[in-house]
Design an enzyme around this catalytic site. Sequence first.
Site, PDB file in Angstrom:
ATOM      1  CG  HIS A  50      27.658  53.465  36.100  1.00 22.29           C
ATOM      2  ND1 HIS A  50      27.851  52.044  36.729  1.00 22.29           N
ATOM      3  CD2 HIS A  50      27.001  53.647  34.958  1.00 22.29           C
ATOM      4  CE1 HIS A  50      26.750  51.683  35.857  1.00 22.29           C
ATOM      5  NE2 HIS A  50      26.256  52.304  34.964  1.00 22.29           N
ATOM      6  CD  GLU A  51      26.467  56.970  33.475  1.00 22.00           C
ATOM      7  OE1 GLU A  51      26.391  56.660  32.479  1.00 22.00           O
ATOM      8  OE2 GLU A  51      25.513  56.557  34.414  1.00 22.00           O
ATOM      9  CG  HIS A  70      27.973  53.356  30.600  1.00 19.94           C
ATOM     10  ND1 HIS A  70      27.595  52.205  30.002  1.00 19.94           N
ATOM     11  CD2 HIS A  70      26.992  53.492  31.697  1.00 19.94           C
ATOM     12  CE1 HIS A  70      26.801  51.155  30.773  1.00 19.94           C
ATOM     13  NE2 HIS A  70      26.469  52.403  31.731  1.00 19.94           N
ATOM     14  CD  GLU A 127      24.860  48.638  33.706  1.00 19.24           C
ATOM     15  OE1 GLU A 127      24.832  49.435  32.771  1.00 19.24           O
ATOM     16  OE2 GLU A 127      24.652  48.755  34.813  1.00 19.24           O
TER      17      GLU A 127
END
Lengths: 495, 495
Positions: free
Chosen positions: A257-258, A261, A287
């Site tokens: 997830h990170e 980003h 997101e």
Amino acid sequence: MTAFDDLMSFQRETEALAQVAGRLSWDQETMMPRGAAAQREEEVAALESVLHARRGDPRLGDWLASVDDAALDEANRAQLRLIRRSYERTVKVPAALAAAIARTVSRAQVTWIEAREAGDFRGFAPLLDEVLRLRREQAAALAGEDGDLYDALLDDYEPGAKGADLQAMFDRLRPRLVALRAEVLGRPSPLALGVDFHEDGQMRLARIVAESFGYDLRRGRIDKAVHPFSSGQGHDVRITTRTVPADPFNCLYSTIHETGHAGYEQNIDAAYHLTPVGGGVSMGVHESQSRIYENQLGRSRAYCGWLYERMRDEFGDFGIPDPESFYATVNRLKNGYIRTEADEVQYNLHVLLRFDLERALISGDLAVADLETAWNDRFLADFGYAVDTPANGVLQDVHWSAGLFGYFPTYTLGNVYAGCLHAALRRAVPDLDSQLAVGRTGPALAWLRERLQRFGGLRTPRATIEHAAGMPVSEEPLLDYLDAKFAGIYGLKAA
Amino acid sequence: MTAFDDLMSFQRETEALAQVAGRLSWDQETMMPRGAAAQREEEVAALESVLHARRGDPRLGDWLASVDDAALDEANRAQLRLIRRSYERTVKVPAALAAAIARTVSRAQVTWIEAREAGDFRGFAPLLDEVLRLRREQAAALAGEDGDLYDALLDDYEPGAKGADLQAMFDRLRPRLVALRAEVLGRPSPLALGVDFHEDGQMRLARIVAESFGYDLRRGRIDKAVHPFSSGQGHDVRITTRTVPADPFNCLYSTIHETGHAGYEQNIDAAYHLTPVGGGVSMGVHESQSRIYENQLGRSRAYCGWLYERMRDEFGDFGIPDPESFYATVNRLKNGYIRTEADEVQYNLHVLLRFDLERALISGDLAVADLETAWNDRFLADFGYAVDTPANGVLQDVHWSAGLFGYFPTYTLGNVYAGCLHAALRRAVPDLDSQLAVGRTGPALAWLRERLQRFGGLRTPRATIEHAAGMPVSEEPLLDYLDAKFAGIYGLKAA
């Protein structure tokens, strides 16, 4: 030097200082000695005060008034638009109000931690009420006479989005998610993980999955933090993750997830670095990147097959017999109270609950005194069981104590965006699954970089998504994807 | 609010921003991804430009003009003195000159690294000449018509010190150090370490020795860096060290040295934090703390006895048979070119060489073109063998490329100060050795804290030392200590 050059030179220094503030915040969550907290608050406040002064500096107004927009190219018009927007929003809010908000949310976050530990919403309510009052006052200053208060706040996180549009979309999402959730939870559950996974091994794997998703460690680093986050722009974009012995997916999927980003920031055209266009365009678009990396790619059957082998390399036989079972385990639904621990199906239900409640708080239709009851009623309606304690309910998220009204919907908007992008990506890269099955994300990431990431803030958030996906934003692709995926895993009748 | 309150409130924010700059620099040396270097330069420059503007802010001039000094207590008069000094020095230097220096030293440091690698002083000389020219121009602006150029630069590092006074003292030091060195190196050498020491064990021991020297890890942390340093003030004071498998003393004594710097900062009265008085008063006084921790305490026979047992706990039998041999090994002299690797006897000879040369450069008596020859001649005279390559000679230190003329003498001044403090400490804590022999530094550190550290910048550097030591500053105690210590280790005739 033209007025535009002066403006950009001033702005570049502001952007560099904003990067410094980001680095300081990274340090606070990863490296800072505990005893430094009070002093750090003062250091952060000093830097924020410099940044605030620069964002409302009267010279900005002069430069903005004298620049000839028509003489600029597309990128520089975008720069100008973003600087003008930031300047106008800054000067609309009286300095005393901005300072009062900063002071109050700082106090409210401390009180929130205590209230959550004590399970006491009533003790927190007066301060939350004060935060709400100040943010409504700020919203009124931003919105002007006829503007919508909620939209004025939302605009900070998703420029151009309107609460009413989101409401309409979310009202279409909710019944289908509630129904899918009920159907899935009525079926037998996939295997759960049953052993502990040593944390060194999790961190080694975290590095491997981050690199499999293109994370450039020459321009980033991975550390542990209580709440994983990504931080920084340009050539210094750092991510954090966490380890829980019983749940390696927490570490691995936080990392992916990170990485989404961070990948977005790392892939923005270097010519835009340290300019307003040089960062991710909105929370929702950000997101969308973290979610498509994490879910549509990272939790796909194909990638899970590859990851299963990496897990066995690191941990040996961990009780899941084959890749197909592993895929089901990764995507297993279970009941739970906590948004950040929720799966792809249930996550958005948590967000929609918060969105409806915060809109009602901002409009004045809901009083803070009634918030806990409203939360508990809504949770029961969507999930079918009652909240047991405020720490698992209305006190679970930091956002409202930090004054972040308008932030929550960007999580679901990001999922909706990811749904659109994923549909287009599947068409553009027909052999995506055979790539992911050998841990190759390259073609998918190249498509995302070319179609979306490299542009940074060149277009509005919605135009950014629509340019990349080649379709109007809609919740349909996300819902279709979820229906098909979970029908497959749980053996449901095809929708 | 009086003018003084306004002044201090503005200054407090400046101090907080200076702490942020320090944290950024720590990050750069310990955590920053390599690929972030160019972007970081721009971030640092933006913050430095904010700090520079604040240090010369015209409002400071107004406040300083309207404060009534006589109405203030001792601490606040000291604050005022330090703020006035910083303001006056800032506004005396034209902004264009300050910017030219920043640009040139940034370029010169890169060129210096290349020149050092290539062993090519001539390629570096033109840029060094430019740095020297700019710093002389700055010195002239600071010194005024009748002022001494070198003193004007020295004042940045050791306020109030005069080059001529240091020269007189150093001229008394040099012959006795040269003689002691020659005597010691004529004697049989103690045992050298003969095995490798694993780096994890070194870092564990580093933590143990730092804590044995009172380092407060709740308000600090230990990381690795290429060149060890200490960073930060108040409640966030971090140290770094390094590990070399063949030389654990490099790690352990770097750690104790940096713990001395950090201990000074950590022990300053908390009421002074984030004010001008709240930091160490000068480079020389700072170095007195790092050196007394490292040498007079850390390399004492008593502490070495305790450390020997800790080394055996971590590394088992490492070939040194007993504590007395270990003490000799720790304090062993050998030939070498490098200042930072030198022992207590030879270290100051390296510094005196640089001091004499840089004074001649600043006065104009020595041209950059002749610097390498002058260095090599002097080295041969003091050490008895020739420099083999510029990397081991005139190109070994970063200081001059960074424009830091006037910095070197503070190293030896710190050693001289440490000599005075140590003599007084021995009288105040008669059982010091029996304490150190069990790893207890408490009584010694309590004395340093009470007599010196807690006052921060309350007094001038010299007054700080004289208040603590209860004697005028003199090189005699240092020389007596060295003569006695090395006579003992090497079996020399007592002086």
